[in-house]
Write an enzyme that holds these catalytic residues in place. Structure first.
Site, PDB file in Angstrom:
ATOM      1  N   SER A  19     -49.837 -80.832 -10.969  1.00 34.49           N
ATOM      2  CA  SER A  19     -50.700 -80.570 -12.105  1.00 34.49           C
ATOM      3  C   SER A  19     -51.008 -79.084 -12.181  1.00 34.49           C
ATOM      4  CB  SER A  19     -52.014 -81.354 -11.985  1.00 34.49           C
ATOM      5  OG  SER A  19     -52.691 -80.995 -10.807  1.00 34.49           O
ATOM      6  N   CYS A  20     -51.511 -78.657 -13.334  1.00 31.98           N
ATOM      7  CA  CYS A  20     -51.868 -77.261 -13.492  1.00 31.98           C
ATOM      8  C   CYS A  20     -53.349 -77.092 -13.188  1.00 31.98           C
ATOM      9  CB  CYS A  20     -51.561 -76.792 -14.914  1.00 31.98           C
ATOM     10  SG  CYS A  20     -52.432 -77.727 -16.188  1.00 31.98           S
ATOM     11  N   GLY A  21     -53.770 -75.865 -13.076  1.00 30.24           N
ATOM     12  CA  GLY A  21     -55.181 -75.595 -12.844  1.00 30.24           C
ATOM     13  C   GLY A  21     -55.561 -75.520 -11.383  1.00 30.24           C
TER      14      GLY A  21
END
Length: 270
Positions: free
Chosen positions: A110-112
């Site tokens: 996932s990003c972030g």
């Protein structure tokens, strides 16, 4: 069981000529994994070995540690639902309540988040690998021939990844193929896990490159070596180093070890 390949007519252009043929394409379908009747994850995978897949996935997620944590494990294909339902013991369900309530699962890219956060989180669910295993470099390379000889779905479709689990004597404990490399490893680990012999597993060989998610799955399974067919990502190496896993790749009969060299014998220092 649903067919794992789909026949499709195709047009081929080669050497200035146009021909037609029928190709086998690997099937990719969703599988819903439910824990205690509640949806937990949906993964895209090739049909087959669903119970092993779910067991390996849950082990990698930290939802289970041993086969005894599972009360029931069932697969439903009615009306093309493709659902695996896992029922945990009350004690285990209480112990992993925090994992069950989170959004997204551990092995989902996932990003972030940054690499340091990934490694920090993984270290909380992966125990450092033991140093019980030492294999000759030439023997590790020779295992590639064994893996390739077991890739029947790849031969048929040219679109499948494979994972192979080995014991300390390089004996083959499980082999699985899937459209996703993560699924292939889950299926192979899950087979050994459900058989109660995961304690004898030492290494995994993959037909793919190695990502940090694959290191996570290998670490949760207690494996000491993870070998791929192309270079790993930087984050995979960083995670492997932090949990004492040997990470290597084979290219043109050459074994490149990125970390954990202490488990590889036969190197000559120049």
């Amino acid at each position: 069981m649903a067919d794992v390949a789909w026949e499709k007519k195709s047009t081929v252009f080669k050497n200035g000529e146009r021909t037609e043929r029928t190709d086998a394409l690997i099937v990719e379908e969703p599988l819903s994994i439910r824990i205690g009747g509640q949806p937990y994850a949906v993964v895209m995978r090739t049909p087959g070995n669903e119970l092993n897949h779910a067991a390996g996935f849950c082990l990698a997620e930290g939802l289970i540690d041993s086969p005894g944590d599972i009360v029931t494990l069932g697969f439903c294909t009615e009306d093309d639902t493709n659902v695996v339902t896992v029922t945990l013991t009350p004690e285990r369900e209480a112990a992993v309540a925090g994992l069950l309530s989170r959004k997204g699962f551990v092995s989902q890219t996932s990003c972030g988040i940054c690499g340091k956060e990934v490694i920090r989180d993984m270290q909380q669910v992966i125990a450092p690998a033991a140093d019980r295993t030492a294999l000759k470099a030439k023997d590790v390379v020779a295992c590639l021939d064994i893996l390739e000889s077991r890739q029947n779905l790849y031969v048929r479709t040219r679109g499948a990844h494979a994972a192979m689990i080995l014991d300390e004597n390089r004996g083959v404990m499980a082999v699985a193929e899937d459209v996703g490399r993560h699924n292939a490893l889950d299926k192979a680990v899950g087979k050994v896990f459900r058989a109660g012999t995961l304690g004898s597993a030492r290494a995994a060989m993959m037909s793919s490159r190695l990502s940090y998610e694959l290191v996570q799955k290998a670490g949760r399974a207690g494996l000491e070596l993870l070998v791929g067919m192309s270079s790993p990502t930087a984050l995979a190496v960083q995670l492997a180093e932090s949990v004492n896993i040997t990470l290597a790749c084979i290219r043109s009969s050459e074994l490149t070890v990125f970390c954990g060299e202490q488990r590889i014998l036969g190197f000559v220092t120049k």
